[in-house]
Write an enzyme that holds these catalytic residues in place. Structure first.
Site, short mmCIF file in Angstrom:
data_model
loop_
_atom_site.label_atom_id
_atom_site.label_comp_id
_atom_site.label_asym_id
_atom_site.label_seq_id
_atom_site.Cartn_x
_atom_site.Cartn_y
_atom_site.Cartn_z
N SER A 192 36.76 56.21 86.35
CA SER A 192 37.85 56.75 85.56
C SER A 192 37.70 56.34 84.09
O SER A 192 36.74 56.75 83.44
CB SER A 192 39.18 56.28 86.15
OG SER A 192 40.26 57.00 85.64
N ASP A 287 41.72 65.52 92.55
CA ASP A 287 41.85 64.68 91.38
C ASP A 287 41.85 65.61 90.17
O ASP A 287 41.00 66.51 90.06
CB ASP A 287 40.67 63.70 91.33
CG ASP A 287 40.65 62.80 90.11
OD1 ASP A 287 41.57 62.87 89.28
OD2 ASP A 287 39.70 61.99 90.01
N HIS A 317 42.15 60.82 93.23
CA HIS A 317 41.72 59.84 92.25
C HIS A 317 41.79 58.44 92.85
O HIS A 317 42.68 58.12 93.63
CB HIS A 317 42.61 59.92 91.01
CG HIS A 317 42.06 59.19 89.84
ND1 HIS A 317 40.97 59.65 89.13
CD2 HIS A 317 42.42 58.02 89.25
CE1 HIS A 317 40.70 58.81 88.14
NE2 HIS A 317 41.56 57.81 88.20
#
Length: 346
Positions: A192, A287, A317
């Site tokens: 991320s 996601d 996610h």
């Protein structure tokens, strides 16, 4: 009633996958042809129940939420992995880092290494929230992992974290830090926001002429601050990473007046992609960053960079940090470890 709903949601999350699949039979959301994984849907619903309609948390509450999620739903660091906390340089002073190696192994000598940059929207997360994942990667890949604690926003806005990562990388590859290696023995990666910082580092290295690492690992990367992809629109209300929370992270990270298309924020817009090292990109189909991963893979490939794209169409996610309850997180970790062994062989 809310407490009962949360307890029921937690019970469902902890059940075996086949039971959860039966429970949701015919009722799993589909986005652009991608059906969500049943365990991931259970986690999503639990997170939604916990957060409720109370709006965005404070920074302190957000950090505590991530720490709790990791502690409850990620697997612990394997018992046969030794951990050593050290300091490594940052752009404005030393930062905490943690070394993971097999017990009985040398933690500081030259050896194949993954420099890991944790996720958390540049606002939350630390070496402890990713302790289990880093330890498992060290064990399964048979390498050293160094997890680095860069500065967080809003106390330290852009470019503090980017500058910290560059300072750390230079210390490692120039031999001024406590752990010895050269760039050819190093993979840089993260999830991320940590994947964003990895991609930004590649831009910085290409700009400065510093030696590139052997490879780059990008787990559900955020690479474009435009936030106008199809998955960003289709999954704007996905509970793990809704659009409201993405905007909240970016507003905390990016100073007022800063160009959000600066390639150190939006690496997809970098003109320094040619010559970058091979990449492994992980993308989850539920996601909002699904398209970011695909767009960056396409951009790197167009620049002549070898790319391996691992797609998990049903995943949310942060699923690699939820391996205690999401089996596909275990599968992804093992595939990453296999790739790391190949990337660092010889």
């Amino acid at each position: 009633m809310r407490k009962i709903s949360i307890l029921l949601g937690l019970w469902l999350v902890l059940l075996p996958e086949w039971i959860v699949r039966l429970f949701y039979a015919g009722r799993l959301p589909v986005v652009d042809g991608r059906r969500i994984d049943p365990k991931s849907h259970a986690v999503s619903q639990l997170v939604q129940r916990i957060r409720g309609d109370s709006g965005m948390p404070s920074v302190e509450e957000s950090r505590a939420q991530l720490a709790t999620l990791a502690a409850r739903f990620d697997r612990p660091c394997p018992a046969d992995i030794a951990k050593t906390d050290i300091t490594l340089p940052g752009a404005d002073g030393p930062r905490i880092a943690r070394i993971y190696v097999a017990k009985g192994s040398d933690a500081f000598g030259a050896q194949p290494t993954l420099l890991y940059l944790h996720g958390g929207g540049w606002v939350q997360g630390d070496i402890q929230t990713h302790n289990g994942l880093c330890g498992q990667l060290a064990r399964d890949a048979g390498i050293r992992v160094i997890s680095y604690d860069y500065r967080l926003a809003p106390e330290h806005k852009f470019p503090a974290a980017v500058n910290d990562v560059l300072a750390c990388y230079r210390a490692l590859t120039l031999g001024t830090g406590p752990a010895a290696l050269n760039a050819s023995q190093l993979v840089v990666g993260g999830d991320s926001a940590g994947a964003n910082l990895t991609a930004a580092l590649m831009h910085d290295l290409a700009t400065s002429g510093d030696p590139m690492p052997a490879a780059q690992l990008l787990i559900y990367p955020a690479v474009d601050a435009a936030l106008d992809t199809a998955s960003m629109r289709d999954l704007r209300d996905q509970p793990l990473l809704p659009r409201q929370r993405i905007d909240w992270f970016m507003d905390h990270y990016i100073p007022n007046g800063q160009d959000r298309f600066d390639p150190r924020i939006s690496p997809l817009r970098s003109d320094r992609l040619p010559g970058q090292p091979p990449a492994l990109i992980i993308a989850g189909g539920h996601d909002a960053l699904w398209c970011d991963g695909h767009d960056y893979a396409d951009a790197l490939k167009s620049a002549g960079v070898p790319v391996t794209l691992l797609e998990y169409p049903g995943q949310i996610h942060a699923f690699l940090s939820l391996r205690r309850v999401i089996p596909q997180g275990v599968d992804a970790e093992r595939r990453i470890s296999d790739w790391l062994r190949t990337a660092l062989k010889g």
